[in-house]
Design an enzyme around this catalytic site. Structure first.
Site, PDB file in Angstrom:
ATOM      1  N   ALA A 208      42.496 -28.739  96.850  1.00  0.00           N
ATOM      2  CA  ALA A 208      41.494 -29.107  95.836  1.00  0.00           C
ATOM      3  C   ALA A 208      41.259 -27.942  94.887  1.00  0.00           C
ATOM      4  O   ALA A 208      41.956 -26.928  94.955  1.00  0.00           O
ATOM      5  CB  ALA A 208      40.191 -29.514  96.516  1.00  0.00           C
ATOM      6  N   ASN A 209      40.308 -28.072  93.994  1.00  0.00           N
ATOM      7  CA  ASN A 209      39.942 -26.962  93.099  1.00  0.00           C
ATOM      8  C   ASN A 209      38.418 -26.908  92.966  1.00  0.00           C
ATOM      9  O   ASN A 209      37.709 -27.733  93.527  1.00  0.00           O
ATOM     10  CB  ASN A 209      40.634 -27.107  91.740  1.00  0.00           C
ATOM     11  CG  ASN A 209      40.216 -28.375  91.029  1.00  0.00           C
ATOM     12  OD1 ASN A 209      39.056 -28.553  90.692  1.00  0.00           O
ATOM     13  ND2 ASN A 209      41.164 -29.290  90.834  1.00  0.00           N
ATOM     14  N   ARG A 210      37.937 -25.928  92.204  1.00  0.00           N
ATOM     15  CA  ARG A 210      36.495 -25.645  92.181  1.00  0.00           C
ATOM     16  C   ARG A 210      35.719 -26.411  91.113  1.00  0.00           C
ATOM     17  O   ARG A 210      34.578 -26.084  90.841  1.00  0.00           O
ATOM     18  CB  ARG A 210      36.270 -24.159  91.949  1.00  0.00           C
ATOM     19  CG  ARG A 210      36.771 -23.280  93.056  1.00  0.00           C
ATOM     20  CD  ARG A 210      36.356 -21.851  92.816  1.00  0.00           C
ATOM     21  NE  ARG A 210      37.099 -20.948  93.662  1.00  0.00           N
ATOM     22  CZ  ARG A 210      36.812 -20.726  94.933  1.00  0.00           C
ATOM     23  NH1 ARG A 210      35.780 -21.347  95.477  1.00  0.00           N
ATOM     24  NH2 ARG A 210      37.537 -19.898  95.650  1.00  0.00           N
ATOM     25  N   ALA A 274      39.380 -31.979  86.404  1.00  0.00           N
ATOM     26  CA  ALA A 274      40.358 -30.926  86.717  1.00  0.00           C
ATOM     27  C   ALA A 274      41.332 -31.547  87.719  1.00  0.00           C
ATOM     28  O   ALA A 274      41.134 -31.462  88.935  1.00  0.00           O
ATOM     29  CB  ALA A 274      39.660 -29.718  87.309  1.00  0.00           C
TER      30      ALA A 274
END
Ligand code: CTP
Length: 399
Positions: A208-210, A274
C-alpha cells in the site's frame, strides 16, 4: 440565477476585503446589480472609488450623511435588494449582527434588513475558534443567516488555520444557491477517485502507500456542494463517507478501475487516488509461510491499469473533462506537463510531495494547474480550499 438580481454587499474591515473587488466584477458579469456599503475599517483596505468604479454604483459609507439619507435612506438601502452579502464578515461585524448593535451604516442596514443574508467570515484562526465568535456564528445560523467558508490555509498574518474568506467563485456559488437558482453543477455527474490502493500479496498481506484520501474526499464534497451528483471511488482511508456523495469502497487498482467504469457516463472525472503502479502478479491463495532456510519469497509484479489514462483515452463515454494529479518530487512542472500529455487528461494538478512539504497525509497542498493553455500556480492552501477552487474551475469549464 444571479442575472437581474440586486445584491447589497456589506464590506467590513479585513484584509480579505480586496477579494470583494473580484466578487463585484464577477457579479456584474453575471448580470447582477451590486450596491455596496463599506464600514470605516473597510475603507482602510479598499477605497470607495475602486468599489464604485467596479460596481458602477455610488458607495455608501456614512449613517449620518445628509445626501445619502436624502437620496436613499438607510431603511430603503436595507430592503431594496434580493440578498445581503456580508464579505468579509469580520469577528466584529458578526458580533454586532448577533447582538443587534447598530452603531454605523453597515450594522444599522443589517439590523434594518428583512432580506436573506449570506455571510463570508474572514479572520484569524484564534478569533474564529474563540467561544464568543463560535457562539455568535451559531446565533446567526439559527436565525437563518447562511454562511460560506471560512476555509483553512495560510492566513494574512503568516499563521495557518481556519479563517480565510471563501474565494469569489465559492461566494458566487453560494449566492446562486441563496437566490434559489441551481448550483453551477446541478444536473452534472462527477466521478472522483481517492485514497491509496491495497494490492494483496496473500490473504493477510498487502502492498500500500501513505495516501490519506483527504484531497480526493474534499474534491468530492466540493463538487457535491456545487450541485453535482458525485460518485467517490475510494481505497481504504480513515475518513468518514462524505454526506451527499455516493461512495464506493474498493481495495485494489483493478477494483478501482471497474468501479470507475461502472460509474460512467459522467461529465467530469477527477483522479486524486494514489493508485499503486504495480500489483502482485499471482496472489497466493493461502498465507505465504516462511521457508525453512529463511530465504524471503520473490514477488513477481504486474503493471496495474492506469485509471486516469484509461478514462481519458476512452473512445465512448469519455468524460468531458478528465483531471489528474501529478505527485512529483523534482522538476515539478516539466514532469507534470509530460504526464498530462502521456495520460491524455485535460488538466493535471501538479503537487510537490517531497517529504519536507508535508503534502502526503497533511492538510495543505500547493498545486499548479496545467492545462492546454499553460500553468496556473495556486498558493499553498488547505486541501478543502484546493477542492473548492478546483470545483469552481470545473463549474466554469462545464458551463
Ligand atoms: N493514476 C491512476 N492510475 C494509476 C496510476 C496513477 O489513475 N495506475 C492517476 C493518479 O490518480 C493521478 C495521476 O494518475 O491522478 C498521476 O499519478 P502519479 O502517481 O503522480 O504518476 P504516475 O503515473 O504513477 O507516474 P510516475 O510514478 O512515473 O510519477
Amino acid at each position: 440565477m444571479i442575472q437581474g438580481k440586486r445584491i447589497l454587499l456589506v464590506i467590513a474591515g479585513g484584509i480579505a476585503a480586496y477579494k470583494c473587488l473580484e466578487l463585484i466584477r464577477r457579479l456584474r458579469e453575471r448580470g447582477a446589480s451590486v450596491r455596496c456599503v463599506l464600514t470605516r475599517a473597510a475603507q482602510e483596505f479598499v477605497t470607495p472609488l475602486s468599489v464604485s468604479t467596479l460596481s458602477r454604483e455610488r458607495v455608501f459609507t456614512d449613517l449620518f450623511s445628509l445626501t445619502d439619507e436624502h437620496e436613499i435612506g438607510h431603511i430603503r438601502l436595507a430592503r431594496d435588494c434580493d440578498l445581503v452579502v456580508v464579505a468579509p464578515a469580520t469577528a466584529d461585524l458578526i458580533t454586532k449582527m448577533a447582538l443587534g448593535i447598530a452603531d454605523d451604516l453597515a450594522s444599522t442596514v443589517l439590523l434594518a434588513s428583512d432580506r436573506p443574508v449570506l455571510a463570508a467570515p474572514a479572520m484569524n484562526h484564534v478569533m474564529w475558534n474563540a467561544p464568543a465568535t463560535q457562539a455568535n456564528v451559531a446565533t446567526l445560523a439559527a436565525r437563518g443567516v447562511a454562511l460560506v467558508g471560512p476555509g483553512s490555509g495560510p492566513l494574512a498574518e503568516g499563521e495557518t488555520g481556519i479563517g480565510r474568506m471563501a474565494e469569489p467563485p465559492e461566494i458566487l456559488a453560494a449566492i446562486d444557491r441563496q437566490l434559489g437558482g441551481p448550483g453551477p453543477l446541478d444536473g452534472r455527474r462527477a466521478l472522483v477517485t481517492s485514497g491509496p490502493t491495497y494490492e494483496p500479496i496473500d490473504p493477510v498481506r498487502y502492498i500500500a502507500n501513505r495516501s490519506s484520501g483527504k484531497q480526493g474526499h474534499a474534491i468530492a464534497v466540493a463538487l457535491a456542494r456545487l450541485g453535482a451528483r458525485v460518485t467517490l471511488v475510494s481505497g481504504p482511508t480513515r475518513l468518514a463517507d462524505p454526506p451527499g456523495v455516493h461512495c464506493v469502497h474498493i481495495e485494489s487498482a483493478v477494483e478501482m478501475l471497474r468501479a470507475c467504469e461502472d460509474a460512467l457516463p459522467v461529465d467530469v472525472a477527477v483522479c486524486a487516488a494514489a493508485v499503486a503502479d504495480w500489483r502482485v502478479a499471482a496472489v497466493a491463495a493461502e498465507k505465504i509461510k516462511k521457508s525453512d532456510d529463511g530465504a524471503p519469497p520473490t514477488l513477481a509484479l504486474a503493471t496495474n491499469p492506469d485509471i486516469l489514462a484509461t478514462l481519458a483515452r476512452r473512445l465512448d463515454a469519455r468524460p468531458r473533462l478528465v483531471v489528474g494529479f501529478a505527485a512529483e518530487t523534482e522538476n515539478l512542472i516539466e514532469h507534470a506537463t509530460a504526464k498530462r500529455l502521456r495520460k491524455g487528461c485535460d488538466w493535471i494538478l501538479a503537487n510537490d510531495v517531497s517529504p519536507e512539504t508535508g503534502t502526503f497525509g497533511g492538510d495543505a497542498n500547493a498545486v499548479h494547474v496545467i492545462d492546454g493553455r499553460g500553468v496556473e500556480s495556486w498558493p499553498r492552501l488547505g486541501k478543502d480550499e484546493v477542492a473548492d477552487r478546483l470545483a469552481a474551475r470545473i463549474a466554469e469549464a462545464l458551463r
